[in-house]
Design a protein around this motif. Structure first.
Motif, mmCIF file in Angstrom:
data_model
loop_
_atom_site.group_PDB
_atom_site.id
_atom_site.type_symbol
_atom_site.label_atom_id
_atom_site.label_comp_id
_atom_site.label_asym_id
_atom_site.label_seq_id
_atom_site.Cartn_x
_atom_site.Cartn_y
_atom_site.Cartn_z
ATOM 1 N N ARG A 236 0.837 -1.367 0.022
ATOM 2 C CA ARG A 236 0.051 0.129 -0.079
ATOM 3 C C ARG A 236 0.868 1.321 -0.071
ATOM 4 O O ARG A 236 0.708 2.200 -0.772
ATOM 5 C CB ARG A 236 -0.833 -0.163 1.297
ATOM 6 C CG ARG A 236 -1.861 1.337 1.323
ATOM 7 C CD ARG A 236 -2.674 1.257 2.578
ATOM 8 N NE ARG A 236 -1.796 1.596 3.673
ATOM 9 C CZ ARG A 236 -1.478 3.153 4.054
ATOM 10 N NH1 ARG A 236 -1.644 3.839 3.235
ATOM 11 N NH2 ARG A 236 -0.614 3.194 4.836
ATOM 12 N N GLU A 240 1.261 3.808 -2.963
ATOM 13 C CA GLU A 240 0.978 5.326 -2.993
ATOM 14 C C GLU A 240 2.109 6.301 -3.484
ATOM 15 O O GLU A 240 1.922 7.262 -3.879
ATOM 16 C CB GLU A 240 0.500 5.644 -1.444
ATOM 17 C CG GLU A 240 -0.875 5.209 -0.988
ATOM 18 C CD GLU A 240 -1.130 5.685 0.618
ATOM 19 O OE1 GLU A 240 -0.296 6.158 1.123
ATOM 20 O OE2 GLU A 240 -2.325 5.280 0.813
ATOM 21 N N ARG A 244 2.069 9.097 -6.026
ATOM 22 C CA ARG A 244 2.277 10.345 -5.853
ATOM 23 C C ARG A 244 3.385 11.040 -7.010
ATOM 24 O O ARG A 244 3.273 12.105 -7.087
ATOM 25 C CB ARG A 244 2.816 10.750 -4.471
ATOM 26 C CG ARG A 244 1.598 10.580 -3.553
ATOM 27 C CD ARG A 244 2.117 11.154 -2.350
ATOM 28 N NE ARG A 244 3.324 10.522 -1.533
ATOM 29 C CZ ARG A 244 3.576 9.411 -0.875
ATOM 30 N NH1 ARG A 244 2.229 8.930 -0.565
ATOM 31 N NH2 ARG A 244 4.452 8.989 -0.648
#
Length: 248
Positions: A236, A240, A244
């Protein structure tokens, strides 16, 4: 003995703030305080969180309670009353931050040495004057302090009883930063915030592997990393991160 508790404990979701709260004795560490530190460890071993240790009244801890210490026997020394509590604190699953102000002497210094991170104020005075009382620093100073500041400086401090000022402790690496007394606890929380933003399991493994003996490396790193590589949280957080980066 008074029934007054020796610690003030404030619990937050990701951390616990423990204040040594015996200001009339400059937070001297007595048997009751040791017992209460064990209670804190019981809770944090069951439900790991960051621990912040600090003291009330502008003092961290002036040392062990001399009135009690004077009456202790060889059997008490063999049982390691303070050392057992401080070792348990050092071995807590999540990091321990000691926020030091004023005196951190003898057993108070050894409690600070058991922390993973130490910050202080310019008015800190830290050291181990035990030989002046006819005993040795037997709750961790003779092995934790050399690991923290190097054997030559540790040797001088424990043989002479000299106290380090805040600036000297900073220069020696014994504390990582100095803050105004009114800002000390906020600085400890800022450190805890940075730790809490990371994956708790990775943090726990990092602390554990840091303390492994030399002959356990690199096997200890490989074992911990193998568990983390298969964790959903690793996937996870890396996903992320990549998302980004794509947006920038």
């Amino acid at each position: 003995m008074s029934d007054t508790r020796r610690l003030t404990v404030a619990e937050l979701p990701d951390r616990v703030v423990v204040t040594l709260d015996r200001p009339e004795r400059r937070n001297a560490i007595d048997q009751r305080m040791v017992d209460e530190l064990h209670e804190v460890c019981d809770a944090l071993e069951r439900a790991p969180r960051i621990l912040i240790l600090t003291g009330s009244g502008g003092v961290f801890a002036s040392g062990a309670d001399i009135a009690q210490l004077r009456e202790r026997t060889a059997a008490d020394a063999a049982s390691g009353i303070n050392d057992s509590a401080f070792t348990r604190i050092a071995e807590l699953p999540m990091p321990v931050i000691a926020a030091l102000d004023g005196y951190a002497l003898g057993g108070g210094a050894e409690l600070a040495y058991a922390a993973d991170l130490r910050i202080g104020t310019p008015r800190v005075r830290i050291g181990n004057p035990e030989t002046g009382l006819g005993i040795i620093a037997a709750a961790g100073a003779l092995w934790r302090l050399p690991a923290l500041v190097g054997l030559p400086l540790a040797t001088e401090l424990v043989l002479t009883g000299r106290l380090l000022t805040g600036e000297e402790a900073l220069a020696a690496g014994l504390v990582s930063s100095l803050h105004d007394p009114d800002e000390l606890l906020a600085a400890a929380h800022a450190l805890a915030d940075r730790i809490a933003a990371n994956d708790p399991l990775a943090t726990r493994h990092t602390k554990r592997v840091l303390r492994e003996p030399a002959d356990r490396h690199p096997a200890a790193e490989r074992e911990a990393q193998a568990e983390l590589f298969d964790s959903p949280e690793k996937h996870r957080r890396m996903t992320e991160f990549l998302e980004r980066r794509r947006r920038t």
